[in-house]
Each structure stands twice: as C-alpha cells, then as structure tokens.
Design a protein around this motif. Structure first.
Motif, PDB file in Angstrom:
ATOM      1  N   LYS A 223       0.771  -1.227   0.011  1.00 63.91           N
ATOM      2  CA  LYS A 223      -0.050   0.103   0.055  1.00 63.91           C
ATOM      3  C   LYS A 223       0.800   1.176   0.046  1.00 63.91           C
ATOM      4  CE  LYS A 223      -3.732   2.295   2.537  1.00 63.91           C
ATOM      5  NZ  LYS A 223      -4.448   2.317   3.829  1.00 63.91           N
ATOM      6  N   VAL A 224       1.700   1.240   0.893  1.00 67.32           N
ATOM      7  CA  VAL A 224       2.901   2.249   0.741  1.00 67.32           C
ATOM      8  C   VAL A 224       3.496   2.681  -0.673  1.00 67.32           C
ATOM      9  CG1 VAL A 224       5.075   3.187   1.949  1.00 67.32           C
ATOM     10  CG2 VAL A 224       3.454   2.349   3.256  1.00 67.32           C
ATOM     11  N   GLU A 225       3.834   1.565  -1.123  1.00 66.74           N
ATOM     12  CA  GLU A 225       4.573   1.775  -2.372  1.00 66.74           C
ATOM     13  C   GLU A 225       3.542   2.206  -3.448  1.00 66.74           C
ATOM     14  OE1 GLU A 225       7.130  -1.419  -3.782  1.00 66.74           O
ATOM     15  OE2 GLU A 225       7.500  -2.045  -1.614  1.00 66.74           O
ATOM     16  N   ALA A 226       2.325   1.594  -3.537  1.00 69.25           N
ATOM     17  CA  ALA A 226       1.408   2.109  -4.443  1.00 69.25           C
ATOM     18  C   ALA A 226       0.875   3.592  -4.268  1.00 69.25           C
ATOM     19  CB  ALA A 226       0.121   1.278  -4.326  1.00 69.25           C
ATOM     20  N   ASN A 227       0.842   3.898  -2.917  1.00 66.64           N
ATOM     21  CA  ASN A 227       0.548   5.301  -2.572  1.00 66.64           C
ATOM     22  C   ASN A 227       1.643   6.362  -3.211  1.00 66.64           C
ATOM     23  OD1 ASN A 227      -1.828   4.809  -1.325  1.00 66.64           O
ATOM     24  ND2 ASN A 227      -1.083   4.784   0.558  1.00 66.64           N
ATOM     25  N   LEU A 228       2.942   5.812  -3.120  1.00 62.58           N
ATOM     26  CA  LEU A 228       4.128   6.533  -3.418  1.00 62.58           C
ATOM     27  C   LEU A 228       4.144   6.540  -4.932  1.00 62.58           C
ATOM     28  CD1 LEU A 228       7.008   5.427  -1.098  1.00 62.58           C
ATOM     29  CD2 LEU A 228       5.959   7.827  -1.015  1.00 62.58           C
ATOM     30  N   GLU A 229       3.869   5.624  -5.659  1.00 60.64           N
ATOM     31  CA  GLU A 229       3.848   5.511  -7.280  1.00 60.64           C
ATOM     32  C   GLU A 229       2.667   6.520  -7.653  1.00 60.64           C
ATOM     33  OE1 GLU A 229       3.926   2.863 -11.033  1.00 60.64           O
ATOM     34  OE2 GLU A 229       3.257   1.837  -8.963  1.00 60.64           O
ATOM     35  N   TRP A 230       1.645   6.747  -7.148  1.00 61.30           N
ATOM     36  CA  TRP A 230       0.427   7.452  -7.589  1.00 61.30           C
ATOM     37  C   TRP A 230       0.777   8.890  -7.171  1.00 61.30           C
ATOM     38  CZ3 TRP A 230      -1.820  11.353  -4.068  1.00 61.30           C
ATOM     39  CH2 TRP A 230      -2.816  11.780  -5.068  1.00 61.30           C
ATOM     40  N   TYR A 231       1.505   9.126  -6.165  1.00 64.20           N
ATOM     41  CA  TYR A 231       1.886  10.644  -5.399  1.00 64.20           C
ATOM     42  C   TYR A 231       3.124  11.236  -6.712  1.00 64.20           C
ATOM     43  CZ  TYR A 231       3.142  14.717  -2.796  1.00 64.20           C
ATOM     44  OH  TYR A 231       3.290  15.848  -2.183  1.00 64.20           O
ATOM     45  N   TRP A 232       3.998  10.329  -6.863  1.00 65.57           N
ATOM     46  CA  TRP A 232       5.131  10.665  -7.687  1.00 65.57           C
ATOM     47  C   TRP A 232       4.923  10.892  -9.052  1.00 65.57           C
ATOM     48  CZ3 TRP A 232       9.415  12.432  -5.587  1.00 65.57           C
ATOM     49  CH2 TRP A 232      10.756  12.671  -6.397  1.00 65.57           C
ATOM     50  N   THR A 233       4.263   9.862  -9.729  1.00 65.17           N
ATOM     51  CA  THR A 233       4.000   9.967 -11.210  1.00 65.17           C
ATOM     52  C   THR A 233       2.722  10.449 -11.737  1.00 65.17           C
ATOM     53  OG1 THR A 233       3.033   7.612 -11.176  1.00 65.17           O
ATOM     54  CG2 THR A 233       5.450   7.493 -11.267  1.00 65.17           C
ATOM     55  N   GLU A 234       1.658  10.455 -10.766  1.00 66.73           N
ATOM     56  CA  GLU A 234       0.480  11.107 -11.388  1.00 66.73           C
ATOM     57  C   GLU A 234       0.076  12.441 -10.599  1.00 66.73           C
ATOM     58  OE1 GLU A 234      -3.184   8.712 -11.317  1.00 66.73           O
ATOM     59  OE2 GLU A 234      -1.902   6.698 -11.205  1.00 66.73           O
ATOM     60  N   HIS A 235       0.127  12.501  -9.353  1.00 63.13           N
ATOM     61  CA  HIS A 235       0.006  13.651  -8.692  1.00 63.13           C
ATOM     62  C   HIS A 235       1.071  14.788  -8.826  1.00 63.13           C
ATOM     63  CE1 HIS A 235      -1.900  16.488  -5.804  1.00 63.13           C
ATOM     64  NE2 HIS A 235      -0.684  16.911  -5.177  1.00 63.13           N
ATOM     65  N   LEU A 236       2.203  14.413  -8.736  1.00 61.30           N
ATOM     66  CA  LEU A 236       3.436  15.549  -8.895  1.00 61.30           C
ATOM     67  C   LEU A 236       3.903  15.362 -10.452  1.00 61.30           C
ATOM     68  CD1 LEU A 236       5.643  14.897  -5.989  1.00 61.30           C
ATOM     69  CD2 LEU A 236       4.212  16.624  -6.195  1.00 61.30           C
ATOM     70  N   GLY A 237       3.575  14.287 -11.103  1.00 63.00           N
ATOM     71  CA  GLY A 237       3.670  14.408 -12.606  1.00 63.00           C
ATOM     72  C   GLY A 237       5.258  14.196 -12.910  1.00 63.00           C
ATOM     73  N   TYR A 238       5.991  13.564 -12.165  1.00 63.91           N
ATOM     74  CA  TYR A 238       7.379  13.369 -12.536  1.00 63.91           C
ATOM     75  C   TYR A 238       7.384  11.782 -13.371  1.00 63.91           C
ATOM     76  CZ  TYR A 238       8.765  16.796  -9.158  1.00 63.91           C
ATOM     77  OH  TYR A 238       8.773  18.064  -8.597  1.00 63.91           O
ATOM     78  N   GLN A 239       8.190  11.588 -14.290  1.00 67.13           N
ATOM     79  CA  GLN A 239       8.628  10.526 -14.595  1.00 67.13           C
ATOM     80  C   GLN A 239       9.361   9.482 -13.912  1.00 67.13           C
ATOM     81  OE1 GLN A 239       7.631   9.358 -17.916  1.00 67.13           O
ATOM     82  NE2 GLN A 239       6.704  11.459 -17.742  1.00 67.13           N
TER      83      GLN A 239
END
Length: 261
Positions: A223-239
C-alpha cells in the motif's frame, strides 16, 4: 518557517517498548540502508567540530555514514552501534576504526576518554537520561555532545505530503530541542538546507530504509509503495526515471558537559 500542523509536539518522546520494537528493524539489511541514506553537509560537520576534538565516539553509528566524515576530518573515532550487521558494513568502509556492539546507554568504553560524543540520526533511539549520563561519563573535561538529524524539509508542502506517505518518523519540529540530562547545558542549535537528487526507485529505496516500512506487513508495504507511485508519477507528474531535487534539511544541537562535582 511555515507552520507544520501534523508534526508531533513531543517528537523525541517514545515509549521504551515502541522504541525497541522499531529499532529492531535495523538489525539486518544494513547494505540497503547504507546505499540510500545521505551523508551530512560540511557546515554541519564544522558545527560538530568547532572545538577541534582529537577523539570522538560516534554512538548509533549505523553503517558509518557520519563516522566516515569524522575520520576524514582527522578525528580519531570509535564507532558504537547495537547492530552487528550495521557494524559489518562500517568495517568494510573503515577497517581501521574500532567498533563496539553496544547501546548508547551502556557502551562499555573507558571513562573520561573522549573530546566529543556524537549521535547522527540516533538520539531518538535511546533512553535520554541514561544516554546523557553515559555520554557525560565518556567525555573528559568540558567535552561536547553533538546530535544531528537529516530530514526531509517538510516546511515545503509537497515534501510534507511525501514524508507522510513514506512514514518518515525522524521528522521533528524545528523548534523542538532534544531532551538532555542534567549533565549538559542548554544546547546550541544549527540548521542547514540542501537537496538530494532522487528518482522514483530511489524514493522507494529510501522508504524501505525506514523503520515503519521494515516492521510493516507485506500488505502495508504494498500500500505504501502504491501510494508513493500515485503521488510521484500522477499527482506530482514526474517520470519514474526523472531525477528530482528533493529538499532536505539538517538539524544539529551541541551541548558542553557541565563541570563534574
């Protein structure tokens, strides 16, 4: 500095049972910890060494990140940590440094022997009155105790949210002084801002080096890793492969040993 409402008012106060439970996360997998955790800014090292110590003991040394910096400045340093796995990593990088597998409350080292006692990223893992008394026992004359922490700069909103998703437990309010025993005077304070370039995989590795993640169940970790992936790639928009300058700061406190009675 902006108000940070969700940081605890008593960040250094943890029950002995909870402290021991979380600290046990660092008894293994020291190599991965060592690869991702940053060293300390030169200015923070200057702060620790302002009084030109010849000898130091680095307690809670872990894999030797700060120990190495002390040695590079010519300080004869002894390394203490309760994790044999951490000390094994330290011994590879610093084969000439004496190591002791012990707690900060009872190091077993000689009394009245050191100019400086340091705790880098480790004071929140000890019983403060006992560790203060032990540090005072180790120091001679008016030796110094210096405490340092690297932490994500959560005064910046996006970093604050990142730290919460990562469950970064070593993030403290800037105005909070670490508790010291009566053997030491009121600590002097320093703070330095810097940044660390990280891509998404390094963010994950940094998260995996935290006690919360290491003690969590597989479900919680996912869950932590999935939340980080959403936050980093989708919310913040980083590759995922993009290097991003992640803001950090270093807190340090130093206090001189009071006169022995």
């Amino acid at each position: 500095m902006a108000e940070i409402p969700s940081l605890p008012q008593r960040a250094f106060v943890v029950s002995a049972q909870r402290r021991d439970e979380l600290a046990s996360a660092f008894q293994s997998d020291a190599e991965s910890y060592d690869k991702i955790r940053p060293s300390y800014p030169g200015a923070a090292l200057d702060f620790a060494l302002q009084h030109h110590p010849a000898t130091a003991v680095d307690i809670g040394c872990g894999s030797g990140i700060f120990t190495e910096q002390l040695v590079a400045r010519g300080v004869e340093t002894t390394a203490v940590d309760p994790s044999r796995d951490m000390l094994s990593v330290l011994a590879k990088r610093l084969p000439d440094v004496a190591t002791h597998c012990a707690s900060g409350e009872d190091t077993g080292l000689a009394e009245n022997h050191f100019d400086l006692v340091t705790y880098a990223q480790a004071w929140h893992w000890v019983d403060h009155p006992k560790a203060s008394a032990e540090a005072a026992r180790l120091l001679h004359g008016h030796g110094w105790l210096t405490l340092l922490w690297n932490q994500l700069d959560v005064s910046i909103p996006w970093v604050h949210r990142l730290a919460r998703i990562m469950h970064a437990g070593d993030v403290h309010r800037p105005e909070l002084e670490p508790p010291l025993g009566p053997e030491f005077g009121k600590p002097e304070h320093g703070i330095w801002h810097w940044s660390m370039p990280l891509d998404f995989q390094e963010i994950i590795e940094l998260t995996k080096s935290r006690s919360y993640y290491r003690k969590a169940t597989g479900t919680t970790r996912a869950k932590v890793e999935a939340n980080l992936e959403w936050y980093w790639t989708e919310h913040l928009g980083y590759q995922r492969s993009e290097k991003v300058q992640v803001p950090y700061l270093t807190h340090a406190w130093r206090s001189r040993r009071r006169t022995r009675r």
